[in-house]
Design a protein around this motif. Structure first.
Motif, short mmCIF file in Angstrom:
data_model
loop_
_atom_site.label_atom_id
_atom_site.label_comp_id
_atom_site.label_asym_id
_atom_site.label_seq_id
_atom_site.Cartn_x
_atom_site.Cartn_y
_atom_site.Cartn_z
N ALA A 73 0.89 -1.16 0.03
CA ALA A 73 0.87 -0.18 0.08
C ALA A 73 0.48 0.70 -0.18
N ASP A 74 2.49 1.23 -0.30
CA ASP A 74 3.03 2.31 0.46
C ASP A 74 4.00 2.40 -0.78
N ALA A 75 3.82 1.83 -1.10
CA ALA A 75 5.14 1.21 -2.25
C ALA A 75 5.15 2.01 -3.68
N ARG A 76 5.95 2.25 -4.66
CA ARG A 76 5.26 2.36 -6.47
C ARG A 76 5.48 1.59 -7.20
N HIS A 77 6.33 0.22 -6.45
CA HIS A 77 6.51 -0.38 -7.33
C HIS A 77 6.60 -1.58 -6.35
N PHE A 78 5.30 -2.94 -6.79
CA PHE A 78 4.88 -4.32 -6.68
C PHE A 78 5.22 -5.35 -7.59
N SER A 79 5.98 -6.13 -6.97
CA SER A 79 5.73 -8.19 -8.01
C SER A 79 4.97 -8.78 -7.46
N THR A 80 4.40 -10.04 -8.23
CA THR A 80 4.30 -10.84 -7.83
C THR A 80 4.59 -12.35 -8.32
N TYR A 81 6.03 -11.88 -8.35
CA TYR A 81 6.83 -12.64 -7.91
C TYR A 81 6.62 -14.19 -9.40
N LYS A 82 6.80 -15.51 -8.72
CA LYS A 82 6.27 -16.22 -9.99
C LYS A 82 4.78 -16.65 -9.81
N THR A 83 3.64 -15.68 -9.70
CA THR A 83 2.01 -16.07 -8.60
C THR A 83 1.37 -15.51 -10.49
N TRP A 84 2.46 -14.63 -10.90
CA TRP A 84 1.86 -14.05 -12.46
C TRP A 84 0.83 -14.66 -12.98
N ASP A 85 1.11 -15.76 -13.66
CA ASP A 85 0.41 -17.18 -14.18
C ASP A 85 -0.56 -17.47 -13.49
N MET A 86 -0.09 -17.95 -12.30
CA MET A 86 -1.67 -18.44 -11.41
C MET A 86 -2.73 -17.31 -11.19
N LEU A 87 -1.96 -16.18 -10.64
CA LEU A 87 -3.09 -15.03 -10.94
C LEU A 87 -4.12 -14.77 -12.68
N ARG A 88 -3.60 -14.50 -13.04
CA ARG A 88 -3.62 -14.97 -14.58
C ARG A 88 -5.03 -15.54 -15.21
N PHE A 89 -4.68 -17.01 -14.86
CA PHE A 89 -5.68 -17.89 -14.69
C PHE A 89 -6.76 -18.05 -13.90
N LEU A 90 -6.61 -17.44 -12.73
CA LEU A 90 -7.23 -17.25 -11.98
C LEU A 90 -8.80 -16.16 -12.21
N LEU A 91 -7.96 -15.15 -12.19
CA LEU A 91 -8.79 -14.03 -12.75
C LEU A 91 -8.68 -14.29 -14.24
N ALA A 92 -8.95 -14.88 -15.33
CA ALA A 92 -9.40 -14.67 -16.16
C ALA A 92 -10.45 -15.97 -16.00
N ARG A 93 -10.52 -16.73 -15.27
CA ARG A 93 -11.95 -18.00 -14.69
C ARG A 93 -12.81 -17.20 -14.37
N SER A 94 -12.73 -15.75 -13.83
CA SER A 94 -13.85 -15.43 -13.00
C SER A 94 -13.69 -13.78 -13.87
N ALA A 95 -13.52 -14.16 -14.84
CA ALA A 95 -14.08 -12.75 -16.18
C ALA A 95 -13.94 -11.47 -15.50
N PHE A 96 -12.96 -11.22 -15.24
CA PHE A 96 -11.99 -10.03 -14.31
C PHE A 96 -12.43 -8.94 -15.64
N PRO A 97 -12.26 -7.88 -14.86
CA PRO A 97 -12.59 -6.77 -16.04
C PRO A 97 -12.07 -5.89 -16.96
N VAL A 98 -10.35 -6.09 -16.18
CA VAL A 98 -9.05 -5.14 -16.46
C VAL A 98 -8.27 -6.41 -16.84
N ASP A 99 -7.16 -6.10 -17.70
CA ASP A 99 -5.86 -7.10 -17.39
C ASP A 99 -4.95 -6.71 -16.32
#
Length: 166
Positions: free
Chosen positions: A44-70
């Motif tokens: 919440a206080d940072a300007r830079h953030f990393s999802t580390y290696k979870t990016w593709d897992m999160l992509r899969f989960l968000l796509a499955r939920s029809a998330f409105p923003v990539d």
């Protein structure tokens, strides 16, 4: 070498400058990363953030939920001739950041993983693989929570977002 999801909150003026000068943007990112690596700021206080290696897992989960923003890859390309690790960087305008923050806040991690069998991630060849245990789905929770906090701050201050895989 690992693939890491990366984000940088930028003001409207910084976004314009990044679009006009991708080399400036890359230098700016490195400055912010170096400064924040020394202080270990909360998402919440940072300007830079990393999802580390979870990016593709999160992509899969968000796509499955029809998330409105990539939020994983960004939506608008810039520096298409540049390769910031694994392809060119992209960005989200402030209004898309705000929509993403609202959707992230409204979608709990439990909702994302509800009904998911880890074998689905294996079948879909979700990076970084190794989804054989039911507990492996919990790996993404802290990264998703951090991403939510990061986007909420960006939306509150009306920042845009640079997004890339490194």
């Amino acid at each position: 070498m690992s693939m890491i999801g990366e984000y940088l909150r930028v003001t409207a003026a910084e976004l314009d400058r990044a679009i006009q000068g991708p080399d400036w943007a890359l230098d700016f990112i490195e400055e912010v990363q170096d400064a924040e690596d020394e202080t270990e700021r909360a998402p919440a206080d940072a300007r830079h953030f990393s999802t580390y290696k979870t990016w593709d897992m999160l992509r899969f989960l968000l796509a499955r939920s029809a998330f409105p923003v990539d939020v994983i890859h960004g939506e608008e390309p810039f520096a298409e001739d540049e390769d910031w690790g694994y392809g060119p960087p992209r960005y989200l305008r402030p209004e898309r950041v705000r929509l993403a923050a609202e959707a992230l806040r409204a979608t709990s991690y439990d909702q994302l993983v509800s009904g998911i069998d880890p074998a689905e991630l294996t079948s879909a060849e979700v990076y970084p693989l190794g989804w054989s245990e039911a507990e492996s789905l919990e790996w993404g929770r802290p990264w998703y929570d951090g991403l939510t906090q990061f986007f909420e701050t960006a939306a509150r201050v009306e920042d845009a977002m640079l997004v890339w895989l490194d």
